[in-house]
Design a protein around this motif. Sequence first.
Motif, short mmCIF file in Angstrom:
data_model
loop_
_atom_site.label_atom_id
_atom_site.label_comp_id
_atom_site.label_asym_id
_atom_site.label_seq_id
_atom_site.Cartn_x
_atom_site.Cartn_y
_atom_site.Cartn_z
N ASN A 51 0.95 -1.14 -0.09
CA ASN A 51 -0.05 -0.07 0.03
C ASN A 51 0.98 1.21 0.06
O ASN A 51 2.02 1.18 -0.02
CB ASN A 51 -0.99 0.18 1.21
N GLN A 52 0.16 2.15 0.06
CA GLN A 52 0.82 3.72 0.03
C GLN A 52 1.88 3.86 1.08
O GLN A 52 2.84 4.29 0.89
CB GLN A 52 -0.19 4.78 -0.08
N THR A 53 1.35 3.70 2.29
CA THR A 53 2.17 3.74 3.36
C THR A 53 3.36 3.09 3.56
O THR A 53 4.55 3.55 3.66
CB THR A 53 1.20 3.53 4.71
N THR A 54 3.32 1.86 3.05
CA THR A 54 4.47 0.88 2.66
C THR A 54 5.70 1.35 1.85
O THR A 54 6.62 1.49 2.26
CB THR A 54 4.25 -0.53 2.56
N LEU A 55 5.01 1.98 1.00
CA LEU A 55 5.84 2.45 -0.12
C LEU A 55 6.82 3.81 0.32
O LEU A 55 7.85 3.88 0.14
CB LEU A 55 5.15 2.85 -1.37
N ALA A 56 5.79 4.64 1.08
CA ALA A 56 6.42 5.76 1.65
C ALA A 56 7.57 5.48 2.50
O ALA A 56 8.44 6.13 2.44
CB ALA A 56 5.38 6.50 2.04
N THR A 57 7.23 4.55 3.61
CA THR A 57 8.13 4.09 4.43
C THR A 57 9.22 3.53 3.71
O THR A 57 10.55 3.89 4.29
CB THR A 57 7.80 3.12 5.46
N LEU A 58 9.42 2.60 2.77
CA LEU A 58 10.24 1.88 2.24
C LEU A 58 11.16 3.05 1.45
O LEU A 58 12.31 2.75 1.39
CB LEU A 58 9.87 0.95 1.10
N LEU A 59 10.68 3.82 0.69
CA LEU A 59 11.56 4.91 -0.02
C LEU A 59 11.86 6.14 0.75
O LEU A 59 12.49 6.93 0.13
CB LEU A 59 10.73 4.97 -1.34
N ASN A 60 11.26 6.36 1.99
CA ASN A 60 11.61 7.40 2.78
C ASN A 60 11.23 8.73 2.08
O ASN A 60 11.77 9.75 1.96
CB ASN A 60 13.06 7.49 3.06
N LYS A 61 10.08 8.57 1.40
CA LYS A 61 9.40 9.78 0.79
C LYS A 61 8.02 10.07 1.53
O LYS A 61 7.32 9.09 2.23
CB LYS A 61 8.80 9.22 -0.75
N LYS A 76 -1.42 6.70 -16.61
CA LYS A 76 -0.62 5.94 -17.72
C LYS A 76 -0.85 4.37 -17.80
O LYS A 76 -0.61 3.91 -18.83
CB LYS A 76 0.92 5.93 -17.40
N GLU A 77 -1.95 4.19 -17.06
CA GLU A 77 -2.31 2.91 -17.02
C GLU A 77 -1.22 1.57 -16.59
O GLU A 77 -1.42 0.48 -17.12
CB GLU A 77 -3.24 2.50 -18.20
N LEU A 78 -0.40 1.86 -16.07
CA LEU A 78 0.75 1.14 -15.41
C LEU A 78 0.42 0.19 -14.30
O LEU A 78 0.98 -0.78 -13.79
CB LEU A 78 1.89 1.86 -15.49
N ILE A 79 -0.66 0.91 -13.61
CA ILE A 79 -0.96 0.58 -12.40
C ILE A 79 -2.38 0.49 -11.99
O ILE A 79 -3.04 1.32 -12.78
CB ILE A 79 -0.26 0.96 -10.83
N VAL A 80 -3.20 -0.36 -11.09
CA VAL A 80 -4.57 -0.09 -10.65
C VAL A 80 -4.54 -0.03 -9.16
O VAL A 80 -3.79 -0.74 -8.40
CB VAL A 80 -5.43 -1.08 -11.17
N LYS A 81 -5.42 0.65 -8.41
CA LYS A 81 -5.54 0.41 -7.18
C LYS A 81 -7.09 -0.14 -6.98
O LYS A 81 -7.86 0.16 -7.31
CB LYS A 81 -5.78 1.96 -6.61
N LYS A 82 -6.72 -0.99 -6.09
CA LYS A 82 -7.89 -1.70 -5.52
C LYS A 82 -8.38 -1.75 -4.17
O LYS A 82 -7.43 -1.68 -3.16
CB LYS A 82 -7.51 -3.35 -5.78
N SER A 83 -9.51 -1.31 -3.96
CA SER A 83 -10.04 -1.20 -2.64
C SER A 83 -10.01 -2.65 -1.81
O SER A 83 -10.33 -3.82 -2.22
CB SER A 83 -11.58 -0.69 -2.65
N VAL A 84 -9.59 -2.17 -0.52
CA VAL A 84 -9.67 -3.48 0.30
C VAL A 84 -11.16 -3.77 0.90
O VAL A 84 -11.70 -2.89 1.53
CB VAL A 84 -8.62 -3.37 1.49
N GLU A 85 -11.59 -4.85 0.83
CA GLU A 85 -12.71 -5.31 1.22
C GLU A 85 -12.97 -4.89 2.96
O GLU A 85 -12.08 -5.43 3.71
CB GLU A 85 -13.16 -6.56 0.97
N GLY A 86 -13.94 -4.23 3.29
CA GLY A 86 -14.20 -3.72 4.55
C GLY A 86 -13.40 -2.28 5.25
O GLY A 86 -13.69 -1.83 6.10
N ASP A 87 -12.67 -1.79 4.34
CA ASP A 87 -11.96 -0.65 4.33
C ASP A 87 -11.89 0.29 3.26
O ASP A 87 -10.95 0.00 2.56
CB ASP A 87 -10.51 -0.85 5.33
#
Length: 137
Positions: A51-61, A76-87
């Motif tokens: 998820n986004q939080t993990t990426l930010a932590t991993l890259l220190n951004k 650019k249609e290189l990724i898709v974001k999928k909702s997590v069921e229940g959140d």
Amino acid sequence: MKETLNNTVGFRVARVANHINQTINTLLSEYGIAPEQRILLEILTSCEKVNQTTLATLLNKSHTTISRTLDSLEKKELIVKKSVEGDKRANVIAVTPQGQALLERTEACVLAFRNTLAQKLTDEERKMLFTLLDKLS
């Protein structure tokens, strides 16, 4: 004796980082992708349910920087974001087939560049560099 700017750790690290970034930016420009975008695709491909939080932590951004980069990749249609069921606030990000194809097209030039950098150092020097960089961060 007063230390000159050229002899400060921050200046030297920044200069090397800028050189590396400019070089990889030039190599990837013909593919229409920035190095920051490619590294996110690479991480997303190699890790499950990132998820986004993990990426930010991993890259220190910042969360904002990661969000902006992901939005660009999504347009650019290189990724898709999928909702997590229940959140409804949580998303899992996945690389699309187009994103995977782009990674494959850019792999040779990125690996060649990484190898060029790696060959400038012995194994012992590389270990020492990593140790020193980790110590500074």
